[in-house]
Write a protein that holds these residues in place. Structure first.
Motif, PDB file in Angstrom:
ATOM      1  N   LEU A  76      22.545 110.419  -9.850  1.00  0.00           N
ATOM      2  CA  LEU A  76      23.372 109.455  -9.199  1.00  0.00           C
ATOM      3  C   LEU A  76      24.694 110.135  -8.543  1.00  0.00           C
ATOM      4  CD1 LEU A  76      23.845 106.515  -8.617  1.00  0.00           C
ATOM      5  CD2 LEU A  76      25.595 106.357 -10.747  1.00  0.00           C
ATOM      6  N   VAL A  77      25.294 111.267  -9.084  1.00  0.00           N
ATOM      7  CA  VAL A  77      26.204 111.892  -8.532  1.00  0.00           C
ATOM      8  C   VAL A  77      25.804 112.764  -7.458  1.00  0.00           C
ATOM      9  CG1 VAL A  77      27.585 114.009  -9.084  1.00  0.00           C
ATOM     10  CG2 VAL A  77      27.503 112.058 -10.828  1.00  0.00           C
ATOM     11  N   HIS A  78      24.778 113.613  -7.527  1.00  0.00           N
ATOM     12  CA  HIS A  78      24.427 114.243  -6.298  1.00  0.00           C
ATOM     13  C   HIS A  78      23.844 113.259  -4.995  1.00  0.00           C
ATOM     14  CE1 HIS A  78      24.597 118.097  -7.574  1.00  0.00           C
ATOM     15  NE2 HIS A  78      23.675 117.949  -8.805  1.00  0.00           N
ATOM     16  N   GLN A  79      23.546 112.011  -5.373  1.00  0.00           N
ATOM     17  CA  GLN A  79      23.012 111.141  -4.307  1.00  0.00           C
ATOM     18  C   GLN A  79      24.284 110.660  -3.402  1.00  0.00           C
ATOM     19  OE1 GLN A  79      20.824 107.630  -5.461  1.00  0.00           O
ATOM     20  NE2 GLN A  79      20.679 107.039  -3.512  1.00  0.00           N
ATOM     21  N   TRP A  80      25.539 110.523  -4.358  1.00  0.00           N
ATOM     22  CA  TRP A  80      26.671 109.989  -3.404  1.00  0.00           C
ATOM     23  C   TRP A  80      27.708 111.209  -3.199  1.00  0.00           C
ATOM     24  CZ3 TRP A  80      27.195 105.170  -1.897  1.00  0.00           C
ATOM     25  CH2 TRP A  80      26.339 104.274  -2.139  1.00  0.00           C
ATOM     26  N   TRP A  81      27.653 112.195  -3.895  1.00  0.00           N
ATOM     27  CA  TRP A  81      28.443 113.326  -3.384  1.00  0.00           C
ATOM     28  C   TRP A  81      27.639 114.492  -3.624  1.00  0.00           C
ATOM     29  CZ3 TRP A  81      30.128 109.880  -7.481  1.00  0.00           C
ATOM     30  CH2 TRP A  81      31.423 109.241  -7.167  1.00  0.00           C
ATOM     31  N   PRO A  82      27.085 115.021  -2.291  1.00  0.00           N
ATOM     32  CA  PRO A  82      26.131 115.966  -2.177  1.00  0.00           C
ATOM     33  C   PRO A  82      27.010 117.386  -2.724  1.00  0.00           C
ATOM     34  CG  PRO A  82      26.697 115.209  -0.317  1.00  0.00           C
ATOM     35  CD  PRO A  82      27.331 114.359  -1.073  1.00  0.00           C
ATOM     36  N   LEU A  84      27.627 120.348  -1.584  1.00  0.00           N
ATOM     37  CA  LEU A  84      27.696 121.202  -0.468  1.00  0.00           C
ATOM     38  C   LEU A  84      29.105 121.630  -0.286  1.00  0.00           C
ATOM     39  CD1 LEU A  84      25.757 119.237   1.877  1.00  0.00           C
ATOM     40  CD2 LEU A  84      24.846 121.122   0.690  1.00  0.00           C
ATOM     41  N   ASP A  85      29.317 122.721   0.287  1.00  0.00           N
ATOM     42  CA  ASP A  85      30.710 123.125   0.725  1.00  0.00           C
ATOM     43  C   ASP A  85      31.490 122.520   1.670  1.00  0.00           C
ATOM     44  OD1 ASP A  85      30.425 125.114   3.570  1.00  0.00           O
ATOM     45  OD2 ASP A  85      28.454 124.373   2.665  1.00  0.00           O
ATOM     46  N   ALA A  86      32.881 122.597   1.520  1.00  0.00           N
ATOM     47  CA  ALA A  86      33.486 121.694   2.513  1.00  0.00           C
ATOM     48  C   ALA A  86      33.218 121.547   4.220  1.00  0.00           C
ATOM     49  CB  ALA A  86      34.917 121.790   2.369  1.00  0.00           C
ATOM     50  N   THR A 117      22.514 113.774   1.283  1.00  0.00           N
ATOM     51  CA  THR A 117      22.365 113.719  -0.296  1.00  0.00           C
ATOM     52  C   THR A 117      21.844 114.911  -0.620  1.00  0.00           C
ATOM     53  OG1 THR A 117      20.447 112.509  -0.359  1.00  0.00           O
ATOM     54  CG2 THR A 117      22.399 111.093  -0.108  1.00  0.00           C
ATOM     55  N   GLY A 118      21.624 115.134  -1.974  1.00  0.00           N
ATOM     56  CA  GLY A 118      21.062 115.873  -2.567  1.00  0.00           C
ATOM     57  C   GLY A 118      21.968 117.186  -3.015  1.00  0.00           C
ATOM     58  N   THR A 119      21.117 118.218  -3.418  1.00  0.00           N
ATOM     59  CA  THR A 119      22.140 119.319  -4.090  1.00  0.00           C
ATOM     60  C   THR A 119      22.175 120.530  -2.906  1.00  0.00           C
ATOM     61  OG1 THR A 119      20.062 120.690  -4.932  1.00  0.00           O
ATOM     62  CG2 THR A 119      21.393 119.238  -6.439  1.00  0.00           C
ATOM     63  N   ALA A 120      22.805 121.693  -3.097  1.00  0.00           N
ATOM     64  CA  ALA A 120      23.245 122.565  -2.181  1.00  0.00           C
ATOM     65  C   ALA A 120      21.608 123.497  -1.566  1.00  0.00           C
ATOM     66  CB  ALA A 120      24.075 123.695  -2.481  1.00  0.00           C
ATOM     67  N   ARG A 153      20.460 117.795  12.881  1.00  0.00           N
ATOM     68  CA  ARG A 153      19.571 118.813  12.247  1.00  0.00           C
ATOM     69  C   ARG A 153      20.491 120.295  12.941  1.00  0.00           C
ATOM     70  NH1 ARG A 153      13.477 117.233  11.873  1.00  0.00           N
ATOM     71  NH2 ARG A 153      13.548 116.310   9.674  1.00  0.00           N
ATOM     72  N   ARG A 154      20.593 120.425  14.170  1.00  0.00           N
ATOM     73  CA  ARG A 154      21.117 121.358  14.705  1.00  0.00           C
ATOM     74  C   ARG A 154      22.702 121.438  14.546  1.00  0.00           C
ATOM     75  NH1 ARG A 154      20.189 120.292  20.167  1.00  0.00           N
ATOM     76  NH2 ARG A 154      18.304 119.081  19.963  1.00  0.00           N
ATOM     77  N   ALA A 155      23.134 120.288  14.627  1.00  0.00           N
ATOM     78  CA  ALA A 155      24.622 120.128  14.417  1.00  0.00           C
ATOM     79  C   ALA A 155      25.218 120.811  12.896  1.00  0.00           C
ATOM     80  CB  ALA A 155      25.255 118.914  14.773  1.00  0.00           C
ATOM     81  N   VAL A 156      24.375 120.466  11.869  1.00  0.00           N
ATOM     82  CA  VAL A 156      24.542 120.613  10.511  1.00  0.00           C
ATOM     83  C   VAL A 156      24.148 122.060  10.379  1.00  0.00           C
ATOM     84  CG1 VAL A 156      24.139 120.082   8.213  1.00  0.00           C
ATOM     85  CG2 VAL A 156      24.579 118.267   9.878  1.00  0.00           C
ATOM     86  N   GLY A 157      23.218 122.707  11.114  1.00  0.00           N
ATOM     87  CA  GLY A 157      22.834 123.943  10.851  1.00  0.00           C
ATOM     88  C   GLY A 157      21.793 123.896   9.789  1.00  0.00           C
ATOM     89  N   MET A 158      20.932 122.995   9.750  1.00  0.00           N
ATOM     90  CA  MET A 158      19.738 122.908   8.786  1.00  0.00           C
ATOM     91  C   MET A 158      18.415 122.441   9.504  1.00  0.00           C
ATOM     92  SD  MET A 158      21.557 120.980   5.480  1.00  0.00           S
ATOM     93  CE  MET A 158      23.007 121.743   4.903  1.00  0.00           C
ATOM     94  N   PRO A 159      17.779 123.207  10.192  1.00  0.00           N
ATOM     95  CA  PRO A 159      16.764 122.984  10.878  1.00  0.00           C
ATOM     96  C   PRO A 159      15.619 122.107  10.090  1.00  0.00           C
ATOM     97  CG  PRO A 159      16.978 125.335  10.948  1.00  0.00           C
ATOM     98  CD  PRO A 159      18.112 124.560  10.256  1.00  0.00           C
ATOM     99  N   ASP A 160      15.265 122.581   8.865  1.00  0.00           N
ATOM    100  CA  ASP A 160      14.286 121.840   8.131  1.00  0.00           C
ATOM    101  C   ASP A 160      14.731 120.913   7.123  1.00  0.00           C
ATOM    102  OD1 ASP A 160      12.600 123.918   9.273  1.00  0.00           O
ATOM    103  OD2 ASP A 160      13.053 125.335   7.763  1.00  0.00           O
ATOM    104  N   LEU A 161      15.895 120.350   7.512  1.00  0.00           N
ATOM    105  CA  LEU A 161      16.407 119.406   6.582  1.00  0.00           C
ATOM    106  C   LEU A 161      15.519 117.954   6.526  1.00  0.00           C
ATOM    107  CD1 LEU A 161      19.065 118.329   5.113  1.00  0.00           C
ATOM    108  CD2 LEU A 161      19.560 117.174   7.210  1.00  0.00           C
ATOM    109  N   PRO A 162      14.873 117.666   5.270  1.00  0.00           N
ATOM    110  CA  PRO A 162      14.234 116.517   5.105  1.00  0.00           C
ATOM    111  C   PRO A 162      14.796 115.248   5.463  1.00  0.00           C
ATOM    112  CG  PRO A 162      14.151 118.151   3.148  1.00  0.00           C
ATOM    113  CD  PRO A 162      15.226 118.275   4.133  1.00  0.00           C
ATOM    114  N   VAL A 163      14.284 114.318   6.064  1.00  0.00           N
ATOM    115  CA  VAL A 163      14.985 112.916   6.206  1.00  0.00           C
ATOM    116  C   VAL A 163      14.239 111.849   5.856  1.00  0.00           C
ATOM    117  CG1 VAL A 163      15.889 111.669   8.307  1.00  0.00           C
ATOM    118  CG2 VAL A 163      15.848 114.204   8.501  1.00  0.00           C
ATOM    119  N   VAL A 164      14.684 110.868   5.082  1.00  0.00           N
ATOM    120  CA  VAL A 164      14.045 109.927   4.675  1.00  0.00           C
ATOM    121  C   VAL A 164      14.815 108.667   5.430  1.00  0.00           C
ATOM    122  CG1 VAL A 164      13.835 108.342   2.709  1.00  0.00           C
ATOM    123  CG2 VAL A 164      14.105 110.801   2.220  1.00  0.00           C
TER     124      VAL A 164
END
Length: 185
Positions: A76-82, A84-86, A117-120, A153-164
């Motif tokens: 639950l915590v990782h779902q609401w507060w990923p 990730l760095d600032a 969401t998720g972890t680093a 994905r490009r703006a965040v810098g994660m080209p393989d980011l899974p999307v639900v």
């Protein structure tokens, strides 16, 4: 699975409450005799291993329950507060605003909510899209993936980011009167 666990917890809670109220004498005076059946009490008294074994099993079950609660709380915590760095969170927030704006411009889309969401080491993007009843979901899905999601994905810098992507019908908000539809001529 969650419904079964909730029902089991509710039944156990009710049984515990009933035992507590019976022990306090709410249903009448408490019984004078032993709480256990006399045969079970004789067995427990005659076997030196029974009570320590029962306590050990109860302790293992309690530890398993606490471990399960920790895992659920962590999810639950990782779902609401990923985790990730600032800097990544700031880029994700800015890109999320653009993603929502672009997705709302798609035909048939009424509302969009986006959350990283998720972890680093295992982040994911969760999109909730509300569409009109006659919207072709496949077209909206394709346009989202090719346009706004790819730019995110490009703006965040994660080209393989899974999307639900979760689609739901756009329901009228309570309290707002709907506009009358013109009759066909």
């Amino acid at each position: 699975m969650r419904i079964a666990i909730a029902l089991t917890g509710a039944v156990l809670f009710a049984c515990g409450g009933a035992a507590l109220t019976a022990g306090l004498g709410v249903f009448g005076p408490p019984a004078e005799g032993p709480l256990l059946d006399p045969a079970l009490a004789r067995f427990a008294g005659g076997s030196g291993w029974f009570l320590p074994a029962a306590a050990g099993v109860a302790e293992i079950l309690a530890l398993a329950g606490q471990l399960w609660l920790v895992v659920q709380a962590r999810y639950l915590v990782h779902q609401w507060w990923p985790d990730l760095d600032a800097q990544t969170r700031a880029r994700a927030r800015d890109a999320g605003d653009a993603l929502i704006r672009d997705a709302r411009d798609l035909p048939g889309v009424h509302d969009v909510r986006a959350r990283l969401t998720g972890t680093a080491d295992r982040p994911r993007l969760l999109l909730k899209v509300a569409c009109a009843g006659d919207t072709l979901i496949g077209e909206v899905y394709g346009e989202l993936g090719a346009g706004p999601v790819e730019r995110y994905r490009r703006a965040v810098g994660m080209p393989d980011l899974p999307v639900v992507i979760r689609f739901r019908p756009a329901l009228p908000r309570p309290g707002k009167a709907q506009e009358p539809q013109p009759e066909p001529a």
